[in-house]
Design a protein around this motif. Structure first.
Motif, PDB file in Angstrom:
ATOM      1  N   GLU A 145       0.793  -1.099   0.103  1.00  0.00           N
ATOM      2  CA  GLU A 145      -0.108   0.045   0.029  1.00  0.00           C
ATOM      3  C   GLU A 145       1.075   1.171  -0.035  1.00  0.00           C
ATOM      4  O   GLU A 145       1.983   1.272   0.776  1.00  0.00           O
ATOM      5  CB  GLU A 145      -0.925  -0.166   1.344  1.00  0.00           C
ATOM      6  CG  GLU A 145      -1.782  -1.534   1.652  1.00  0.00           C
ATOM      7  CD  GLU A 145      -3.060  -1.152   0.612  1.00  0.00           C
ATOM      8  OE1 GLU A 145      -3.474  -0.096   0.219  1.00  0.00           O
ATOM      9  OE2 GLU A 145      -3.700  -2.155   0.459  1.00  0.00           O
ATOM     10  N   PHE A 146       0.364   2.222  -0.833  1.00  0.00           N
ATOM     11  CA  PHE A 146       1.190   3.534  -0.954  1.00  0.00           C
ATOM     12  C   PHE A 146       0.428   4.812  -0.922  1.00  0.00           C
ATOM     13  O   PHE A 146      -0.774   4.722  -1.183  1.00  0.00           O
ATOM     14  CB  PHE A 146       1.717   3.713  -2.214  1.00  0.00           C
ATOM     15  CG  PHE A 146       3.272   2.912  -2.471  1.00  0.00           C
ATOM     16  CD1 PHE A 146       4.458   3.084  -2.352  1.00  0.00           C
ATOM     17  CD2 PHE A 146       2.832   1.508  -3.072  1.00  0.00           C
ATOM     18  CE1 PHE A 146       5.344   2.148  -2.296  1.00  0.00           C
ATOM     19  CE2 PHE A 146       3.941   0.528  -3.290  1.00  0.00           C
ATOM     20  CZ  PHE A 146       5.229   0.925  -3.024  1.00  0.00           C
ATOM     21  N   ASP A 147       0.724   5.600   0.020  1.00  0.00           N
ATOM     22  CA  ASP A 147      -0.093   6.920   0.248  1.00  0.00           C
ATOM     23  C   ASP A 147      -0.015   7.500  -0.921  1.00  0.00           C
ATOM     24  O   ASP A 147      -0.823   8.411  -1.371  1.00  0.00           O
ATOM     25  CB  ASP A 147       0.395   7.644   1.491  1.00  0.00           C
ATOM     26  CG  ASP A 147       0.003   6.707   2.908  1.00  0.00           C
ATOM     27  OD1 ASP A 147      -0.829   5.955   2.826  1.00  0.00           O
ATOM     28  OD2 ASP A 147       0.841   6.837   3.925  1.00  0.00           O
ATOM     29  N   ASP A 148       1.241   7.516  -1.461  1.00  0.00           N
ATOM     30  CA  ASP A 148       1.620   8.573  -2.291  1.00  0.00           C
ATOM     31  C   ASP A 148       1.609   7.862  -3.919  1.00  0.00           C
ATOM     32  O   ASP A 148       2.275   7.029  -4.110  1.00  0.00           O
ATOM     33  CB  ASP A 148       3.086   9.174  -2.268  1.00  0.00           C
ATOM     34  CG  ASP A 148       3.221  10.221  -3.267  1.00  0.00           C
ATOM     35  OD1 ASP A 148       2.619  10.483  -4.196  1.00  0.00           O
ATOM     36  OD2 ASP A 148       4.635  10.527  -3.348  1.00  0.00           O
ATOM     37  N   PRO A 149       0.528   8.365  -4.593  1.00  0.00           N
ATOM     38  CA  PRO A 149       0.590   7.593  -6.074  1.00  0.00           C
ATOM     39  C   PRO A 149       1.884   7.567  -6.795  1.00  0.00           C
ATOM     40  O   PRO A 149       2.083   6.758  -7.646  1.00  0.00           O
ATOM     41  CB  PRO A 149      -0.499   8.387  -6.693  1.00  0.00           C
ATOM     42  CG  PRO A 149      -0.849   9.717  -6.063  1.00  0.00           C
ATOM     43  CD  PRO A 149      -0.353   9.336  -4.591  1.00  0.00           C
ATOM     44  N   VAL A 150       2.534   8.776  -6.632  1.00  0.00           N
ATOM     45  CA  VAL A 150       3.904   8.853  -7.484  1.00  0.00           C
ATOM     46  C   VAL A 150       4.861   7.824  -6.899  1.00  0.00           C
ATOM     47  O   VAL A 150       5.532   7.087  -7.834  1.00  0.00           O
ATOM     48  CB  VAL A 150       4.277  10.003  -7.109  1.00  0.00           C
ATOM     49  CG1 VAL A 150       5.853  10.356  -7.889  1.00  0.00           C
ATOM     50  CG2 VAL A 150       3.673  11.185  -7.686  1.00  0.00           C
ATOM     51  N   MET A 151       4.882   7.560  -5.557  1.00  0.00           N
ATOM     52  CA  MET A 151       5.786   6.489  -5.147  1.00  0.00           C
ATOM     53  C   MET A 151       5.529   5.188  -5.568  1.00  0.00           C
ATOM     54  O   MET A 151       6.146   4.402  -5.966  1.00  0.00           O
ATOM     55  CB  MET A 151       5.524   6.289  -3.682  1.00  0.00           C
ATOM     56  CG  MET A 151       6.480   7.100  -2.662  1.00  0.00           C
ATOM     57  SD  MET A 151       8.149   7.134  -2.972  1.00  0.00           S
ATOM     58  CE  MET A 151       8.872   7.738  -1.740  1.00  0.00           C
ATOM     59  N   GLU A 152       4.185   4.986  -5.718  1.00  0.00           N
ATOM     60  CA  GLU A 152       3.602   3.715  -6.121  1.00  0.00           C
ATOM     61  C   GLU A 152       3.991   3.450  -7.530  1.00  0.00           C
ATOM     62  O   GLU A 152       4.236   2.507  -7.895  1.00  0.00           O
ATOM     63  CB  GLU A 152       1.840   3.774  -5.955  1.00  0.00           C
ATOM     64  CG  GLU A 152       1.280   2.568  -6.445  1.00  0.00           C
ATOM     65  CD  GLU A 152      -0.144   2.236  -5.987  1.00  0.00           C
ATOM     66  OE1 GLU A 152      -0.616   3.101  -5.548  1.00  0.00           O
ATOM     67  OE2 GLU A 152      -0.577   1.074  -6.353  1.00  0.00           O
ATOM     68  N   GLN A 153       3.898   4.551  -8.372  1.00  0.00           N
ATOM     69  CA  GLN A 153       4.283   4.344  -9.820  1.00  0.00           C
ATOM     70  C   GLN A 153       5.715   3.977 -10.040  1.00  0.00           C
ATOM     71  O   GLN A 153       6.002   3.301 -10.707  1.00  0.00           O
ATOM     72  CB  GLN A 153       3.796   5.705 -10.524  1.00  0.00           C
ATOM     73  CG  GLN A 153       3.942   5.825 -12.000  1.00  0.00           C
ATOM     74  CD  GLN A 153       3.460   4.442 -12.587  1.00  0.00           C
ATOM     75  OE1 GLN A 153       2.498   4.170 -12.406  1.00  0.00           O
ATOM     76  NE2 GLN A 153       4.257   3.863 -13.424  1.00  0.00           N
ATOM     77  N   ARG A 197       6.309   0.609  -8.994  1.00  0.00           N
ATOM     78  CA  ARG A 197       5.981  -0.325  -9.974  1.00  0.00           C
ATOM     79  C   ARG A 197       6.882  -0.562 -11.253  1.00  0.00           C
ATOM     80  O   ARG A 197       7.293  -1.620 -11.674  1.00  0.00           O
ATOM     81  CB  ARG A 197       4.705  -0.025 -10.592  1.00  0.00           C
ATOM     82  CG  ARG A 197       3.396  -0.148  -9.797  1.00  0.00           C
ATOM     83  CD  ARG A 197       2.076  -0.415 -10.431  1.00  0.00           C
ATOM     84  NE  ARG A 197       0.928  -0.591  -9.279  1.00  0.00           N
ATOM     85  CZ  ARG A 197      -0.222  -0.259  -9.809  1.00  0.00           C
ATOM     86  NH1 ARG A 197      -0.565   0.296 -10.837  1.00  0.00           N
ATOM     87  NH2 ARG A 197      -1.087  -0.601  -8.793  1.00  0.00           N
ATOM     88  N   SER A 198       7.395   0.787 -11.615  1.00  0.00           N
ATOM     89  CA  SER A 198       8.042   0.518 -12.908  1.00  0.00           C
ATOM     90  C   SER A 198       9.526   0.184 -12.355  1.00  0.00           C
ATOM     91  O   SER A 198      10.040  -0.600 -13.387  1.00  0.00           O
ATOM     92  CB  SER A 198       8.311   2.104 -13.399  1.00  0.00           C
ATOM     93  OG  SER A 198       9.067   2.860 -12.673  1.00  0.00           O
ATOM     94  N   LEU A 199       9.913   0.442 -11.218  1.00  0.00           N
ATOM     95  CA  LEU A 199      11.403  -0.186 -10.856  1.00  0.00           C
ATOM     96  C   LEU A 199      11.163  -1.694 -10.778  1.00  0.00           C
ATOM     97  O   LEU A 199      12.195  -2.270 -11.292  1.00  0.00           O
ATOM     98  CB  LEU A 199      11.827   0.369  -9.410  1.00  0.00           C
ATOM     99  CG  LEU A 199      12.362   1.793  -9.384  1.00  0.00           C
ATOM    100  CD1 LEU A 199      12.438   2.155  -8.224  1.00  0.00           C
ATOM    101  CD2 LEU A 199      13.900   1.559  -9.968  1.00  0.00           C
ATOM    102  N   THR A 200      10.217  -1.995 -10.066  1.00  0.00           N
ATOM    103  CA  THR A 200      10.132  -3.677  -9.834  1.00  0.00           C
ATOM    104  C   THR A 200       9.850  -4.061 -11.410  1.00  0.00           C
ATOM    105  O   THR A 200       9.942  -5.534 -11.466  1.00  0.00           O
ATOM    106  CB  THR A 200       9.023  -4.205  -9.167  1.00  0.00           C
ATOM    107  OG1 THR A 200       7.841  -3.382  -9.196  1.00  0.00           O
ATOM    108  CG2 THR A 200       9.583  -3.710  -7.556  1.00  0.00           C
ATOM    109  N   ALA A 201       9.221  -3.563 -12.175  1.00  0.00           N
ATOM    110  CA  ALA A 201       9.130  -4.063 -13.805  1.00  0.00           C
ATOM    111  C   ALA A 201      10.096  -4.071 -14.593  1.00  0.00           C
ATOM    112  O   ALA A 201      10.376  -4.749 -15.440  1.00  0.00           O
ATOM    113  CB  ALA A 201       7.933  -3.305 -14.444  1.00  0.00           C
ATOM    114  N   SER A 202      11.148  -3.030 -14.107  1.00  0.00           N
ATOM    115  CA  SER A 202      12.345  -3.066 -15.082  1.00  0.00           C
ATOM    116  C   SER A 202      13.514  -3.815 -14.553  1.00  0.00           C
ATOM    117  O   SER A 202      14.833  -3.740 -15.014  1.00  0.00           O
ATOM    118  CB  SER A 202      12.658  -1.474 -15.355  1.00  0.00           C
ATOM    119  OG  SER A 202      13.171  -1.163 -14.061  1.00  0.00           O
TER     120      SER A 202
END
Lengths: 176, 157
Positions: B29-37, B40-45
């Protein structure tokens, strides 16, 4: 005539590329050098498996002796299979240090009781903290650390008697 | 018919296996949508070092889990994406980057496609120019006589 030969160029190029790519098919993607090759063994400050009171750090591995550092776990079947080879290496007078990786203390000690203990000491790493610093992605893994504490060789996976003869012993000799 | 049924069963099993696997990956869970994004992109790359061709966000290998934890911790710690990638490369090697960096060793990898396009363009330009020159050239007296005789032969036949 030479113009005709020029027409063969794409075919030659294609064949060259095919040979190159075909060779790639037989490469094992797990045979790649550790990112820590030729770099210092990472800093750490941890307790030993044998004695929860005893703290060890990097100086354990930079003491003027070539050391094999083996990452093992009780949960890892390949680690059990390679113990005879590790005991053999220890018998030859090679200094061995273990990292008890992602195990409980009881299971780790039980493993050494059942399969023998070639290690001078075992670093206790229940959370895989040191393993992460070493870039370990599956046990067993073995690192050769030279007298100055620099990683010189890395073996991923099971060590067979043949690996000992053909890779481990020559590497140990090279850095001694 | 039996073949189709078998194929269907196979597909279903695969589907179930993949949802099961996805179930093994923790939800954050993330409070900050930017953090979440960014997470996501880090763990996908980042590529899982032990499974062949799977990103760490898609793999239930223990090492992938450790790497996701580390990415999360470093994000919470306020580290930059670049720092986090470097951190992983320092430990697990260039192998973990799905996008190889442009450096001496990977120069051929990045440069070859562009180089081939360039070489192809030059080749086409050369061929076009050669053809244009060839067609624009005037006929020699000999060629003209031959052409004349060919035309005449066509007429008389």
């Amino acid at each position: 005539m030479t113009r005709r030969l020029l027409l063969l160029l794409p075919l030659i190029g294609f064949l060259g590329l095919s040979v190159f790519l075909y060779q790639g098919l037989s490469l094992n993607p797990f045979h790649r050098d550790s990112a820590l090759m030729a770099r210092d063994f990472p800093e750490f400050d941890m307790v030993t498996l044998e004695d929860p009171e005893r703290r060890v750090d990097r100086s354990l591995l930079a003491n003027g002796e070539v050391t094999l550092v083996n990452v093992w776990g009780e949960w890892c079947p390949e680690c059990k299979r390679e113990m005879p080879q590790l005991l053999d290496l220890a018998d030859r007078g090679i200094r061995m240090v273990g990292i008890s990786y992602k195990d409980t203390r009881e299971k780790g000690l039980g493993f050494l009781q059942d399969f023998g203990n070639p290690f001078e000491v075992n670093i206790f790493d229940p959370d895989g903290e040191l393993g992460f610093e070493l870039g370990v992605y599956g046990a067993p893994e073995t690192f050769l650390v030279d007298r100055d504490g620099i990683i010189r060789y890395h073996h991923t996976g099971y060590i067979s008697a043949r690996d000992v003869r053909e890779h481990i012993l020559p590497e140990v000799q090279k850095w001694q | 018919m039996a073949v189709i049924r078998l194929a269907l069963i196979g597909m279903l099993t695969l589907l179930m296996a993949s949802t099961l696997q996805a179930g093994a990956i923790e939800v954050r869970e993330f409070d900050d949508p930017v953090m979440e994004q960014r997470y996501r992109s880090l763990t996908a790359s980042l590529r899982c070092p032990t499974c062949e061709n799977q990103a760490i966000n898609d793999s239930d290998a223990p090492v992938s889990r450790d790497m996701r934890d580390r990415v999360y911790m470093m994000l919470m710690d306020g580290r930059a994406d670049m720092e986090i990638r470097d951190h992983m490369v320092e430990r697990f090697g260039n192998y973990v980057l799905y996008n190889p960096r442009l450096e001496g060793r990977t120069f051929l990898l990045w440069g070859l496609p562009a180089g081939l396009v360039l070489a192809g363009g030059v080749l086409v330009a050369l061929v076009v120019r050669a053809r244009r020159n060839a067609s624009a050239r005037e006929l020699s007296a000999e060629e003209r006589a031959r052409l004349e005789s060919l035309i005449n032969r066509g007429r008389t036949e």
